[in-house]
Enzyme design. Structure first.
Site, mmCIF file in Angstrom:
data_model
loop_
_atom_site.group_PDB
_atom_site.id
_atom_site.type_symbol
_atom_site.label_atom_id
_atom_site.label_comp_id
_atom_site.label_asym_id
_atom_site.label_seq_id
_atom_site.Cartn_x
_atom_site.Cartn_y
_atom_site.Cartn_z
ATOM 1 N N TYR A 27 0.853 -1.184 0.000
ATOM 2 C CA TYR A 27 0.000 0.000 0.000
ATOM 3 C C TYR A 27 0.892 1.238 0.000
ATOM 4 C CZ TYR A 27 -4.398 2.456 0.412
ATOM 5 O OH TYR A 27 -5.481 3.256 0.160
ATOM 6 N N LYS B 83 -6.308 -1.401 -0.589
ATOM 7 C CA LYS B 83 -7.035 -1.103 0.639
ATOM 8 C C LYS B 83 -7.679 -2.357 1.218
ATOM 9 C CE LYS B 83 -7.810 2.552 2.094
ATOM 10 N NZ LYS B 83 -7.138 3.381 3.115
#
Length: 361
Positions: A95, A166
């Site tokens: 991420y 996510k």
């Protein structure tokens, strides 16, 4: 023993079932894998050792990101085992900040489909499109139109890396089983001229529509989700600030109207344009949003606690709350109290990801 009707090469081609060299002799016999995998039975720790050695040969975090996504496409369990073996090292790779570079080059490093792409050309048929998703019990959809990806602006279809990443955090940090998660890109075009002229760009090659046209399509999308996935929370991610605020207010008004009819609807409106619309259940909290410390209420029935790893904990530097996703997990119908989720988080930090099963209803 693995419970599946698949046999042989079909098992190895399914990333949710593939264990590569970790099958026991009994599993090989039962699943028809004799001769299809090496004649050894390795532990996950040994598999992890090989993965770490291969990652060490990569020169950049983007190369490590590509390697890990490829691992996810082939062996889901080993991917999460790797990520949670050292969250401080791997979460910034799968991420932020590496995901930013990955999004900028998304069309060029693309390996295969993940999640769903919902184009505005499918207006009037959104429900039919959602029904193409193979999993029928989806609990979380993370959707973006990529109008404002991180601090990079309008990335169009390249922003699909954000909902994918996510929802990987949902699994890695909260133990939410991946089969209940659906990353989605709502393709409303892009005003980024660079991508419109890039032959490898994966989205619609047209400018973004008017605000009214976009909101009308989002309305159809929300209604379709309620019909196809009635237990699902919609997590709006990285829309433009104006669109995010307006859409959440739009569905907050819907909540007020439905509440007056005796139905329960909640919506959270955290900062940074991140929030969730949850038909029939308390709304999704926003990771890393709200006040820097303490607690914040996002609805009369949802209490969000921001709890960071203890001082001296090896994962404190990872920079993410210890229990925030676990609260989303608990409120979405997954077993375990707040304390139990913290214990499960500590277990995964030490031993890797393990599945939690949803309660019925």
């Amino acid at each position: 023993m693995i419970n599946t009707s698949k046999r042989g090469i079909e098992v190895l081609r399914d990333p949710t079932l593939n264990k590569s060299t970790a099958y026991t002799e009994a599993e090989k016999q039962e699943l028809g894998l004799i001769g299809l995998v090496p004649d050894v039975t390795e532990t996950e720790d040994l598999q992890l050792q090989r993965v770490l050695a291969q990652l060490a040969q990569k020169n950049t975090d983007l190369e490590r990101y590509i390697y890990l996504i490829n691992l996810l496409d082939h062996n889901e369990t080993l991917f999460y085992r790797t990520v949670m073996s050292d969250p401080a090292q791997f979460l910034p790779i799968v991420y932020d900040p590496t995901i930013g570079e990955a999004c900028l080059k998304f069309g060029h490093i693309y390996r295969g489909p993940r999640g769903m792409y919902l184009s505005m050309t499918r207006r009037g048929k959104v429900k039919d499109v959602l029904e193409n998703w193979p999993q029928k019990d989806v609990r979380f959809i993370c959707v973006t139109d990529a109008g404002r990806i991180l601090g990079l602006g309008d990335l169009g279809a390249n922003g699909m890396g954000i909902p994918i990443g996510k929802l990987q955090l949902y699994t890695a940090c909260a133990g939410v089983p991946p089969q209940y998660l659906l990353p989605m890109y709502l393709d409303a075009g892009t005003n980024n001229e660079q991508y419109l002229h890039d032959p490898l760009y994966l989205g619609m090659r047209r400018a973004r529509p008017s605000t009214e046209e976009l909101y009308s399509f989002v309305d159809e999308f929300v209604e379709a989700v309620q019909a196809v996935f009635p237990k699902c929370c919609i997590h709006f991610e990285d829309w433009t600030g104006a669109d995010a605020v307006h859409l959440l207010q739009r569905y907050d008004q819907c909540r007020q109207s439905q509440r007056n009819q005796g139905q329960r609807r909640e919506v959270s409106v955290p900062r940074s344009g991140l929030g969730g619309y949850w038909p029939g259940r308390p709304a999704l909290l926003g990771h890393g949003q709200g006040r820097a410390a303490g607690e914040r209420r996002t609805g009369p029935r949802l209490h969000v606690r921001y709890q960071w790893p203890a001082r001296g904990h090896p994962n404190r530097s990872a920079g993410f709350p210890k229990a925030i996703c676990s609260q989303a997990c608990a409120y979405s119908g997954f077993r375990g109290s707040h304390r139990e989720h913290q214990a499960d988080y500590d277990h995964r930090c030490k031993h890797g990801w393990r599945r939690l099963q949803p309660e019925g209803g």
